[in-house]
Write a protein that holds these residues in place. Structure first.
Motif, PDB file in Angstrom:
ATOM      1  N   ASP A 229       0.867  -1.170   0.000  1.00 56.82           N
ATOM      2  CA  ASP A 229       0.000   0.000   0.000  1.00 56.82           C
ATOM      3  C   ASP A 229       0.907   1.224   0.000  1.00 56.82           C
ATOM      4  OD1 ASP A 229      -2.225  -1.679   0.334  1.00 56.82           O
ATOM      5  OD2 ASP A 229      -2.182  -1.486   2.516  1.00 56.82           O
ATOM      6  N   VAL A 230       0.454   2.306  -0.620  1.00 61.18           N
ATOM      7  CA  VAL A 230       1.177   3.573  -0.578  1.00 61.18           C
ATOM      8  C   VAL A 230       0.226   4.630  -0.033  1.00 61.18           C
ATOM      9  CG1 VAL A 230       2.429   5.338  -1.864  1.00 61.18           C
ATOM     10  CG2 VAL A 230       2.664   2.926  -2.495  1.00 61.18           C
TER      11      VAL A 230
ATOM     12  N   LEU B 182      -3.181   6.183  -1.484  1.00 61.81           N
ATOM     13  CA  LEU B 182      -3.055   6.415  -2.924  1.00 61.81           C
ATOM     14  C   LEU B 182      -3.140   5.124  -3.721  1.00 61.81           C
ATOM     15  CD1 LEU B 182      -0.182   9.085  -3.094  1.00 61.81           C
ATOM     16  CD2 LEU B 182      -2.660   9.454  -3.140  1.00 61.81           C
ATOM     17  N   PHE B 183      -2.440   4.093  -3.256  1.00 64.88           N
ATOM     18  CA  PHE B 183      -2.436   2.789  -3.922  1.00 64.88           C
ATOM     19  C   PHE B 183      -2.593   1.714  -2.865  1.00 64.88           C
ATOM     20  CE2 PHE B 183       0.678   5.587  -6.066  1.00 64.88           C
ATOM     21  CZ  PHE B 183       0.039   5.755  -7.284  1.00 64.88           C
ATOM     22  N   GLU B 184      -3.286   0.653  -3.201  1.00 60.19           N
ATOM     23  CA  GLU B 184      -3.420  -0.423  -2.235  1.00 60.19           C
ATOM     24  C   GLU B 184      -3.309  -1.786  -2.898  1.00 60.19           C
ATOM     25  OE1 GLU B 184      -8.273   0.243  -1.910  1.00 60.19           O
ATOM     26  OE2 GLU B 184      -7.153  -0.442  -0.157  1.00 60.19           O
ATOM     27  N   ASP B 185      -2.633  -2.679  -2.175  1.00 57.78           N
ATOM     28  CA  ASP B 185      -2.496  -4.080  -2.551  1.00 57.78           C
ATOM     29  C   ASP B 185      -1.934  -4.247  -3.966  1.00 57.78           C
ATOM     30  OD1 ASP B 185      -2.591  -6.762  -1.940  1.00 57.78           O
ATOM     31  OD2 ASP B 185      -4.657  -7.023  -2.648  1.00 57.78           O
TER      32      ASP B 185
ATOM     33  N   VAL C  12       5.466   3.781   1.880  1.00 59.18           N
ATOM     34  CA  VAL C  12       5.277   2.444   1.317  1.00 59.18           C
ATOM     35  C   VAL C  12       5.153   1.453   2.467  1.00 59.18           C
ATOM     36  CG1 VAL C  12       6.219   0.667  -0.195  1.00 59.18           C
ATOM     37  CG2 VAL C  12       6.619   3.095  -0.720  1.00 59.18           C
ATOM     38  N   ARG C  13       4.077   0.652   2.447  1.00 55.59           N
ATOM     39  CA  ARG C  13       3.780  -0.292   3.524  1.00 55.59           C
ATOM     40  C   ARG C  13       3.409  -1.645   2.944  1.00 55.59           C
ATOM     41  NH1 ARG C  13       1.500   2.917   7.956  1.00 55.59           N
ATOM     42  NH2 ARG C  13       1.345   5.117   7.346  1.00 55.59           N
ATOM     43  N   PRO C  14       3.693  -2.738   3.662  1.00 51.70           N
ATOM     44  CA  PRO C  14       3.115  -4.020   3.257  1.00 51.70           C
ATOM     45  C   PRO C  14       1.591  -3.912   3.260  1.00 51.70           C
ATOM     46  CG  PRO C  14       4.819  -4.347   4.905  1.00 51.70           C
ATOM     47  CD  PRO C  14       4.570  -2.868   4.841  1.00 51.70           C
ATOM     48  N   ALA C  15       0.953  -4.458   2.250  1.00 51.50           N
ATOM     49  CA  ALA C  15      -0.501  -4.323   2.125  1.00 51.50           C
ATOM     50  C   ALA C  15      -1.216  -5.039   3.266  1.00 51.50           C
ATOM     51  CB  ALA C  15      -0.967  -4.875   0.790  1.00 51.50           C
TER      52      ALA C  15
END
Length: 264
Positions: A171-172, A181-184, A204-207
């Motif tokens: 995920d962002v 903004l963005f996922e998975d 930036v993260r692990p989904a």
């Protein structure tokens, strides 16, 4: 190890929208007409077809961290030489048609990583080398992305391309996770988002289902109005355990520039 790469997969990318959801523009202003009802049509493609000058744009992105520098040839003619990892080339302009594209190791022309015929239309494409030769995380592959460079109007458009071999789906977010903004987005996948121009710290993260994974990287970006960007997530989360020591990073390039003018 490099020879015999399979046929390229083609990924169509969702468009960046300008002027509200559901509207699209190529941002050029060429070949368009407006009728009495205010409806705009684009007949430039018809003119190009009649003139036999339908043009395409193609670039190469070297995103495979343990692959050597490469040379790129089109129909047997070398167009890019000694391209290193993390390089995203400028667009090459070609007439629409079918071309044989070959990518080979720069220091060993007989070691071919990609040799396929590509049929390209009047659009823009990124030929991206992804994964690893060592295949400890993701196998090496060449993917062809269709790039939407249409104008996002007064916003900016950002496309995320996940090219980090050991990173999970991500995920962002921005603002300590308040805005997603963005996922998975998984390895080899892409996603696009329109954002207002300005300064952002991308997280930036692990989904996760709640988009609240631990932040593994923060990257400052400043998208400008009317511009289209690609942000390539590259390198390794754990470079010490990887085939090469390439740390996780975000490679941001401008796909198209445009200055937004109100009402145009």
């Amino acid at each position: 190890m490099l020879s015999g790469a399979g046929a390229a997969s083609v990924v169509a990318i969702a468009g960046c929208l300008g002027g509200g959801e559901g509207s699209e523009s190529d941002g050029s202003g060429d070949g368009s007409t407006t009728d009495d009802g205010g409806n705009t049509t684009d007949d430039s493609g018809d003119e190009d077809e009649e003139n036999g000058s339908m043009e395409a744009s193609v670039r190469v992105a070297h995103l495979s961290p343990d692959a050597p520098n490469v040379d790129v040839s089109v129909d047997g003619e070398t167009v890019l030489e000694d391209v290193p990892y993390r390089t995203v080339s400028e667009y090459l302009t070609l007439e629409s048609g079918t071309y044989e594209v070959t990518i080979a190791a720069a220091d060993d022309p007989d070691t071919v990583v990609f040799d396929e015929e590509l049929e390209i239309g009047a659009s823009a494409y990124t030929v991206a080398a992804l994964g690893e030769l060592a295949a400890e995380n993701q196998p090496f592959e060449v993917t062809v992305l269709e790039d939407d460079r249409s104008s996002p109007g007064e916003d900016a458009c950002v496309r995320l391309v996940h090219a980090s071999p050991d990173a999970p789906a991500v995920d962002v977010t921005v603002g300590d996770g308040e805005t997603v903004l963005f996922e998975d987005v998984g390895f080899g996948e892409t996603a696009t988002a329109d954002v207002a121009p300005g300064e952002y710290a991308l997280e930036v993260r692990p989904a996760t289902s709640n988009n609240d994974g631990e932040v593994v990287g923060t990257f400052d970006v400043e998208p400008a109005a009317g511009n289209v960007y690609s942000a390539f997530a590259v390198g390794y989360l754990e470079p010490s355990d990887a085939p090469v020591d390439e740390a996780f990073d975000l490679e941001v390039v401008v796909d198209a520039e445009g200055e937004y003018v109100d009402g145009h």
